[in-house]
Design a protein around this motif. Structure first.
Motif, PDB file in Angstrom:
ATOM      1  N   LEU A 179       0.816  -1.210   0.000  1.00  0.00           N
ATOM      2  CA  LEU A 179       0.000   0.000   0.000  1.00  0.00           C
ATOM      3  C   LEU A 179       0.855   1.267   0.000  1.00  0.00           C
ATOM      4  O   LEU A 179       0.453   2.286  -0.552  1.00  0.00           O
ATOM      5  CB  LEU A 179      -0.939   0.013   1.209  1.00  0.00           C
ATOM      6  CG  LEU A 179      -2.217  -0.824   1.090  1.00  0.00           C
ATOM      7  CD1 LEU A 179      -1.914  -2.301   1.194  1.00  0.00           C
ATOM      8  CD2 LEU A 179      -3.229  -0.405   2.132  1.00  0.00           C
ATOM      9  N   THR A 180       1.983   1.211   0.651  1.00  0.00           N
ATOM     10  CA  THR A 180       2.902   2.339   0.622  1.00  0.00           C
ATOM     11  C   THR A 180       4.293   1.833   0.949  1.00  0.00           C
ATOM     12  O   THR A 180       4.456   0.810   1.636  1.00  0.00           O
ATOM     13  CB  THR A 180       2.481   3.452   1.598  1.00  0.00           C
ATOM     14  OG1 THR A 180       3.231   4.648   1.324  1.00  0.00           O
ATOM     15  CG2 THR A 180       2.695   3.042   3.049  1.00  0.00           C
ATOM     16  N   ASN A 181       5.312   2.539   0.466  1.00  0.00           N
ATOM     17  CA  ASN A 181       6.688   2.062   0.586  1.00  0.00           C
ATOM     18  C   ASN A 181       7.628   3.250   0.696  1.00  0.00           C
ATOM     19  O   ASN A 181       7.617   4.146  -0.148  1.00  0.00           O
ATOM     20  CB  ASN A 181       7.052   1.218  -0.637  1.00  0.00           C
ATOM     21  CG  ASN A 181       8.487   0.711  -0.599  1.00  0.00           C
ATOM     22  OD1 ASN A 181       9.153   0.797   0.418  1.00  0.00           O
ATOM     23  ND2 ASN A 181       8.963   0.183  -1.714  1.00  0.00           N
ATOM     24  N   SER A 182       8.435   3.268   1.748  1.00  0.00           N
ATOM     25  CA  SER A 182       9.482   4.278   1.902  1.00  0.00           C
ATOM     26  C   SER A 182      10.831   3.576   1.896  1.00  0.00           C
ATOM     27  O   SER A 182      11.164   2.854   2.837  1.00  0.00           O
ATOM     28  CB  SER A 182       9.298   5.050   3.214  1.00  0.00           C
ATOM     29  OG  SER A 182      10.401   5.904   3.455  1.00  0.00           O
ATOM     30  N   SER A 183      11.571   3.768   0.809  1.00  0.00           N
ATOM     31  CA  SER A 183      12.858   3.084   0.653  1.00  0.00           C
ATOM     32  C   SER A 183      14.007   4.058   0.822  1.00  0.00           C
ATOM     33  O   SER A 183      13.974   5.176   0.291  1.00  0.00           O
ATOM     34  CB  SER A 183      12.950   2.427  -0.727  1.00  0.00           C
ATOM     35  OG  SER A 183      11.984   1.414  -0.862  1.00  0.00           O
ATOM     36  N   GLY A 184      15.020   3.623   1.534  1.00  0.00           N
ATOM     37  CA  GLY A 184      16.222   4.425   1.700  1.00  0.00           C
ATOM     38  C   GLY A 184      17.270   4.066   0.667  1.00  0.00           C
ATOM     39  O   GLY A 184      17.125   3.104  -0.100  1.00  0.00           O
ATOM     40  N   GLY A 185      18.334   4.831   0.629  1.00  0.00           N
ATOM     41  CA  GLY A 185      19.412   4.570  -0.307  1.00  0.00           C
ATOM     42  C   GLY A 185      20.322   3.454   0.169  1.00  0.00           C
ATOM     43  O   GLY A 185      20.315   3.075   1.345  1.00  0.00           O
ATOM     44  N   VAL A 186      21.099   2.927  -0.759  1.00  0.00           N
ATOM     45  CA  VAL A 186      22.025   1.841  -0.438  1.00  0.00           C
ATOM     46  C   VAL A 186      23.156   2.367   0.446  1.00  0.00           C
ATOM     47  O   VAL A 186      23.761   3.398   0.163  1.00  0.00           O
ATOM     48  CB  VAL A 186      22.595   1.227  -1.725  1.00  0.00           C
ATOM     49  CG1 VAL A 186      23.681   0.204  -1.393  1.00  0.00           C
ATOM     50  CG2 VAL A 186      21.483   0.582  -2.538  1.00  0.00           C
ATOM     51  N   GLY A 187      23.399   1.657   1.529  1.00  0.00           N
ATOM     52  CA  GLY A 187      24.545   1.973   2.383  1.00  0.00           C
ATOM     53  C   GLY A 187      24.422   3.270   3.132  1.00  0.00           C
ATOM     54  O   GLY A 187      25.435   3.922   3.403  1.00  0.00           O
ATOM     55  N   ALA A 188      23.204   3.676   3.481  1.00  0.00           N
ATOM     56  CA  ALA A 188      23.044   4.950   4.176  1.00  0.00           C
ATOM     57  C   ALA A 188      21.934   4.847   5.206  1.00  0.00           C
ATOM     58  O   ALA A 188      20.976   4.088   5.041  1.00  0.00           O
ATOM     59  CB  ALA A 188      22.725   6.064   3.180  1.00  0.00           C
ATOM     60  N   SER A 189      22.064   5.621   6.270  1.00  0.00           N
ATOM     61  CA  SER A 189      20.996   5.717   7.247  1.00  0.00           C
ATOM     62  C   SER A 189      19.880   6.575   6.661  1.00  0.00           C
ATOM     63  O   SER A 189      20.110   7.436   5.803  1.00  0.00           O
ATOM     64  CB  SER A 189      21.518   6.316   8.545  1.00  0.00           C
ATOM     65  OG  SER A 189      22.545   5.499   9.090  1.00  0.00           O
ATOM     66  N   PHE A 190      18.635   6.359   7.159  1.00  0.00           N
ATOM     67  CA  PHE A 190      17.505   6.991   6.484  1.00  0.00           C
ATOM     68  C   PHE A 190      16.368   7.222   7.469  1.00  0.00           C
ATOM     69  O   PHE A 190      16.150   6.430   8.387  1.00  0.00           O
ATOM     70  CB  PHE A 190      17.025   6.097   5.342  1.00  0.00           C
ATOM     71  CG  PHE A 190      16.090   6.763   4.377  1.00  0.00           C
ATOM     72  CD1 PHE A 190      16.553   7.717   3.492  1.00  0.00           C
ATOM     73  CD2 PHE A 190      14.745   6.439   4.362  1.00  0.00           C
ATOM     74  CE1 PHE A 190      15.692   8.333   2.601  1.00  0.00           C
ATOM     75  CE2 PHE A 190      13.869   7.049   3.478  1.00  0.00           C
ATOM     76  CZ  PHE A 190      14.350   8.000   2.584  1.00  0.00           C
ATOM     77  N   SER A 191      15.633   8.333   7.253  1.00  0.00           N
ATOM     78  CA  SER A 191      14.404   8.600   8.001  1.00  0.00           C
ATOM     79  C   SER A 191      13.233   8.296   7.085  1.00  0.00           C
ATOM     80  O   SER A 191      13.024   8.987   6.079  1.00  0.00           O
ATOM     81  CB  SER A 191      14.356  10.059   8.474  1.00  0.00           C
ATOM     82  OG  SER A 191      15.372  10.316   9.424  1.00  0.00           O
TER      83      SER A 191
END
Length: 647
Positions: A179-191
């Motif tokens: 239904l929804t997706n928040s993806s971060g970048g490779v090799g990085a911390s993410f909010s």
């Protein structure tokens, strides 16, 4: 005194009918007077149904429909626009143990995970992916028709995969419907942040995981909460409106040596420094000029304003103009005495000025229109051999013209700073210029947004406000429609800019079981036109009123039949079936499912005017309370119109 001058409130004050109330006497109206500053939040303080969209509030705008990528700058697409009418209030936390203070109790590895989840000191859930997608997941309960916001933080530990936070309909790590997706970048911390609309009541699953490659991430502070409001989305990327603040149609405005300025003859060099370009003419016999042909197009009769700053070069006289290849609007500039002489015998000039900005810089502004020829708009700066206009062909002497800070805009777009720096289409100065959503057909796709169904079935009264700029009257266009199909449905309102294929300049329509149209055909509202539009309707009282810039422009007392408004999506910028797309801008949009007092109508119109740069709301008028309603009068006491009594 802080008194309201709405009919309803005046009735309880004991004030007598006919008492003159003036904005100048300290009484509170339209945002003038004491007390806390008005915002449209006041329209919804009692829980009224509706929407309030404010494109100037970046915190409510996201580039994608899931709200994972915030809008951070102008010229970015808008796929999700949060509704402010409910205050963006967050509901109770649906995730248990999302902070992992001492354990990961309640969380299990997603079905089919190819790795492990474990508690990590001092308080996080470690997800280790080996061969296939791995998640930590747990269930949450949702209610159909409610929007939700999910958040989490992920900290990179090792590997080459990327972290994600998703809501799906299964506990399976890799399968199911997302239904929804928040993806971060490779090799990085993410909010992580994402939004979704629940389409059914029941159980969903929140997954924090790692995909694509072997990696380790630590997740913390996982939340899921309802977020109040009727939020608008556009799932198709090509159909998303663009956030903009641009009014100057030129580019490279402080570098006339750039390739953008392609109309050049009779020059040996163009050298730019500190926002100004020195143009050096050759010694041949020709015109000696720089320009851009064309900049844009404008319908015949449409005023265009051009602005440019000049410094003293060795060429005393120059001609600054816009033209359509036949007729010109501009002025001869004397760079020794710093005077201007508007061009004569060609286009019609409505305003011209020269202003000393200091440090040897003089700003020239000319506004006017052409009545025949093509719709092309060209901008040109010529050297002149004398003070005589059009003495543009002469033998050059290596003299110089120094020019910069050029601006060209449609003239009724000028309740703004007179000059806007523009480097490229995405790099320009937005300070002091109001933000808006641009609805157009760029890329071959009409832009629009829509909400889920909004339940207005408890009311037969509606008040709508919109700050808009329509760019064309060539075809009917929609600001908003409360319905996917106005031909088949009852209980709707619509705001058009324009309607009837352009014959009706603005329309507000309301329908119970029969429709009523408040139309204005006033040529003063011919496109391009910027306006605050207010629609007031009451099905049971057969009221449909259209106000333009704070003054009543049209009304209809046609029978609207019976019933209340419906439970329909709010379509913005285009109808639900893709018809009547808007070619223009929306600065603000507010729809309120209730009768609204004259005081609050005035306050809201004034607030929108301020959002649009000011100058769109009348001032200096007086109000009389009469037996028929609040009467607006001019300074001499002549009645301009009466707002009928209704409740």
């Amino acid at each position: 005194m802080g008194l309201s001058i709405s009919n309803q409130l005046l009735g309880s004050t004991g004030l007598s009918v006919g008492l003159g109330l003036s904005r100048g006497n300290g009484l509170y109206f339209g945002g003038f007077g004491g007390g806390a500053p008005f915002t449209p939040a006041a329209l919804f303080a009692m829980g009224e149904q509706g929407v309030w969209y404010d494109p100037s509030d970046f915190s409510t705008l996201f580039q994608d429909s899931a709200g994972t990528t915030p809008v951070t700058a102008v010229e970015q697409p808008v796929g999700l626009m949060l509704d402010l009418s409910k205050g963006l209030v967050l509901g109770s936390e649906l995730v248990t143990n999302g902070t992992f203070n001492s354990n990961i109790t309640g969380w299990t590895a997603g079905t089919g995970s190819g790795g492990t989840i474990a508690w990590q000191s001092p308080g996080s859930m470690r997800v280790t992916r080996t061969t296939v997608t791995t998640t930590g997941q747990r269930s949450i309960s949702v209610i159909s028709g409610v929007w939700y916001k999910i958040t989490a933080s992920s900290t990179f530990v090792s590997g080459t995969g990327n972290p994600f936070l998703v809501i799906k309909d299964t506990a399976d790590a890799a399968g199911g419907t997302i239904l929804t997706n928040s993806s971060g970048g490779v090799g990085a911390s993410f909010s992580h942040v994402a939004y979704f609309l629940a389409t059914s009541t029941g159980t969903l699953f929140i997954h924090a995981g790692v995909g694509t490659a072997s990696s380790v991430y630590d997740f913390d502070n996982i939340t899921a909460q309802s977020i109040a409001g009727n939020h608008a989305t556009q799932a198709t990327s090509a159909a998303r409106p663009t956030l903009s603040a641009r009014v100057n149609l030129l580019e490279q405005t402080e570098d006339l040596s750039a390739a953008y300025w392609s109309t050049t003859t009779g020059l040996t060099s163009r050298v730019t420094a500190s926002s100004f370009t020195t143009l050096t003419e050759n010694t041949g016999t020709s015109t000696h000029r720089v320009g851009r042909e064309p900049v844009t197009t404008a319908a015949l009769g449409t005023p265009v304003e051009i602005v440019c700053s000049f410094k003293a070069g060795t060429r005393r006289y120059l001609q600054f103009q816009w033209d359509n290849g036949t007729l010109a609007v501009g002025a001869v500039v004397d760079t020794q005495n710093w005077t201007i002489a508007p061009l004569t015998g060609s286009g019609t000039i409505t305003a011209s000025s020269i202003t000393n900005l200091g440090a040897g810089e003089y700003q020239v502004s000319v506004t006017g229109f052409v009545s025949s020829g093509t719709t092309a708009v060209n901008l040109l700066i010529y050297g002149l051999s004398s003070a005589t206009q059009n003495s543009v062909t002469y033998t050059g002497t290596s003299a110089t013209i120094i020019a910069g800070k050029a601006d060209l805009r449609v003239a009724n777009d000028t309740a703004l700073p007179v000059y806007q720096r523009v480097n490229t289409a995405t790099d320009y100065n937005a300070t002091g210029f109001p933000y808006y959503l641009q609805f157009d057909n760029v890329g071959g796709t009409n832009k629009s947004m829509a909400t889920a169904s909004i339940d207005f079935t408890a009311t037969n009264k509606m008040t709508a406000f919109a700050g808009v700029r329509k760019l064309s009257d060539a075809a009917s266009a929609l600001v908003y429609a409360l319905s996917n199909n106005t031909n088949l449905n009852d209980g709707w309102t619509v705001l058009n800019a324009p309607a009837a294929s352009g014959a009706t300049k603005y329309r507000f329509a309301s329908k119970g079981t029969a429709q009523s149209l408040a139309d204005t055909t006033d040529a003063a509202f011919n496109a391009p036109n910027t306006a605050i539009l207010t629609g007031i309707s009451d099905i049971s009282a057969d009221i449909a009123i259209l106000r333009v810039n704070g003054l009543q422009a049209a009304s209809s007392s046609s029978d609207q039949g019976t019933g209340n408004y419906g439970n329909f999506p709010l379509n913005i910028g285009r109808a639900g079936d893709g018809a009547v797309p808007l070619n223009g801008r929306i600065y603000s949009l507010i729809v309120r499912g209730a009768a609204t007092s004259e005081t609050q109508i005035g306050q809201t119109e004034q607030w929108i005017s301020n959002e649009m740069g000011g100058g769109y709301y009348p001032t200096g008028f007086d109000f009389l309370v009469t037996a028929d309603g609040d009467q607006l009068t001019d300074a001499s006491g002549n009645a301009l119109y009466t707002i009928p009594l209704y409740s």
